[in-house]
Design an enzyme around this catalytic site. Structure first.
Site, PDB file in Angstrom:
ATOM      1  CD  GLU A 280      -3.233  -0.676  -0.089  1.00 31.88           C
ATOM      2  OE1 GLU A 280      -2.973   0.437  -0.124  1.00 31.88           O
ATOM      3  OE2 GLU A 280      -3.655  -1.311  -0.243  1.00 31.88           O
TER       4      GLU A 280
ATOM      5  CE1 TYR B 264      -7.208   2.550  -0.343  1.00 34.98           C
ATOM      6  CE2 TYR B 264      -3.893   2.676   0.492  1.00 34.98           C
ATOM      7  CZ  TYR B 264      -5.395   2.496  -0.619  1.00 34.98           C
ATOM      8  OH  TYR B 264      -5.261   1.161  -1.278  1.00 34.98           O
TER       9      TYR B 264
ATOM     10  CG  ASP C 194      -7.565   4.345  -3.565  1.00 34.04           C
ATOM     11  OD1 ASP C 194      -8.485   4.544  -3.906  1.00 34.04           O
ATOM     12  OD2 ASP C 194      -6.917   3.526  -4.634  1.00 34.04           O
TER      13      ASP C 194
END
Length: 379
Positions: free
Chosen positions: A53, A136, A154
């Site tokens: 991520e 996020y 996102d």
């Protein structure tokens, strides 16, 4: 949603939870049939999800794949990441850009070792306490790795939801982002929260693309999309215009002596912190000024060659670069072995390090901004 929404409805009405429930099953069905095979999805441990991520922030999936595999091979555990020398970490990250992400990864790993015994915390607020982890990323780790009902919102998700609801509020607003996050958490399927979050991201990355690139006929939610029904897909989402990038002119200097070139370390804070770079000067300076600068470093110049211009774009600034190759007499009177390094000067003269061609690729983390000049030296 069968036309229950109107374009002139107020934003709070557009975000009612029940109006999103209908997307859950068709979206999951599409994802389970169409999802890309990605290395971080095959074994979604907390560490792997976290690294992927962070790498995927502002970087394309295809660009991330080889970096992810190399990174996990070199640093298979959080403890390895916490302990790796900074130069080695930056070298692993070289080419991905936004190097603050790598430094924050290590700071977070060190915090995990110190505070959580080297194991990724599964508490959402503990995740938020880690450097470089925002809502996020915490939501992605919580849902994908730990199966918790936390939304991961996102840019892709904001685009999808804005179009589904024909939502005309500015998605760059923190208030709007939080409102969408909260409404999505109310519809997350408890047993498939991670899949649902990834499905929204996947839809935004593959189908619900920006502007006119959107592939609406292929979308599993096309019957539920108000933006498509109203023929306003390219107009959404609404985003406040970014400030124009600042232009910075720089002069790059390739000091070359006996097959080696000079590097210097960037400051420990700010843009490209702690990375290596070629010596450079603010502005576009003349050959005469370059000669004077070389002499101030205690270097004896044999010849100077003008190099091609280059440009590099960062998120908020553009470097417009000119360059010179300064060939030195082989007297080894370089700053590394001579007391030319004088920190009393303003600005202080740089401490130069001398690297061979192969060492630029193996030993030093050098930003992509200097690629054109690396190529010139190493060709």
């Amino acid at each position: 949603m069968k036309n229950v929404l109107k374009k002139d409805m107020k934003p709070d009405m557009l975000l009612k939870t029940e109006q999103l429930h209908e997307i859950v099953h068709p979206l999951l069905r599409w994802y389970h049939n169409q999802a890309r095979i990605l290395p971080w999805r095959e074994d979604p441990t907390p560490y792997r999800v976290w690294i992927s991520e962070i790498m995927l922030q502002q970087t394309r999936v295809e660009a991330v794949k080889p970096y992810f595999e190399r990174f996990l091979t070199a640093l298979p555990t959080i403890k390895d990441l916490a302990d790796v020398p900074l130069d080695s970490l930056l070298k692993l990250w070289e080419g991905l850009g936004y190097y603050t992400r790598a430094r924050n990864l290590q700071k977070a790993a060190q915090q995990i070792v110190a505070c959580f015994g080297g194991t990724m915390p599964n508490d959402y607020n503990d995740l938020l306490s880690l450097p470089g982890v925002g809502r996020y990323t915490a939501g992605a780790i919580s849902s994908i790795a730990f199966g918790q009902t936390r939304a991961a919102v996102d840019g892709n998700v904001l685009r999808v939801i804005s179009r589904i609801l024909a939502y005309h509020e500015d998605i760059m607003s923190a208030k709007v982002k939080l409102a969408i996050e909260q409404k999505l958490e109310n519809i997350l399927p408890a047993a498939q929260a991670g899949d649902f979050n990834q499905a929204l991201m996947e839809l935004g990355a593959m189908i619900c693309l920006p502007k006119t690139a959107a592939k609406c006929p292929l979308c599993p939610l096309k019957q539920l999309c108000l933006a498509m029904a109203q023929n306003i897909v390219p107009d959404l989402p609404v985003k406040k215009a970014k400030k124009a990038r600042r232009i910075e002119k720089r002069t790059i200097l390739l000091f070359v002596e006996s097959g080696r070139t000079a590097l210097m370390r960037r400051p420990a804070a700010g843009l490209l912190a702690s990375m290596w770079e070629f010596p450079n000067l603010d502005g576009h300076v003349s050959e005469k000024s370059v000669l004077q600068y070389a002499r101030s470093l205690g270097l004896t110049v044999k010849s100077i060659t003008i190099l091609p211009i280059a440009k590099h774009v960062f998120s908020h600034v553009e470097w417009h670069m000119i360059g010179y190759q300064i060939n030195l007499n082989p007297a080894r009177n370089i700053a590394e072995t001579k007391a030319a390094y004088d920190t009393t000067q303003v600005p202080p003269l740089p401490q130069l390090h001398w690297a061979a061609k192969n060492e630029l690729h193996t030993d030093y983390a050098i930003p992509t901004a200097f690629k054109a000049y690396i190529d010139i030296f190493t060709k």
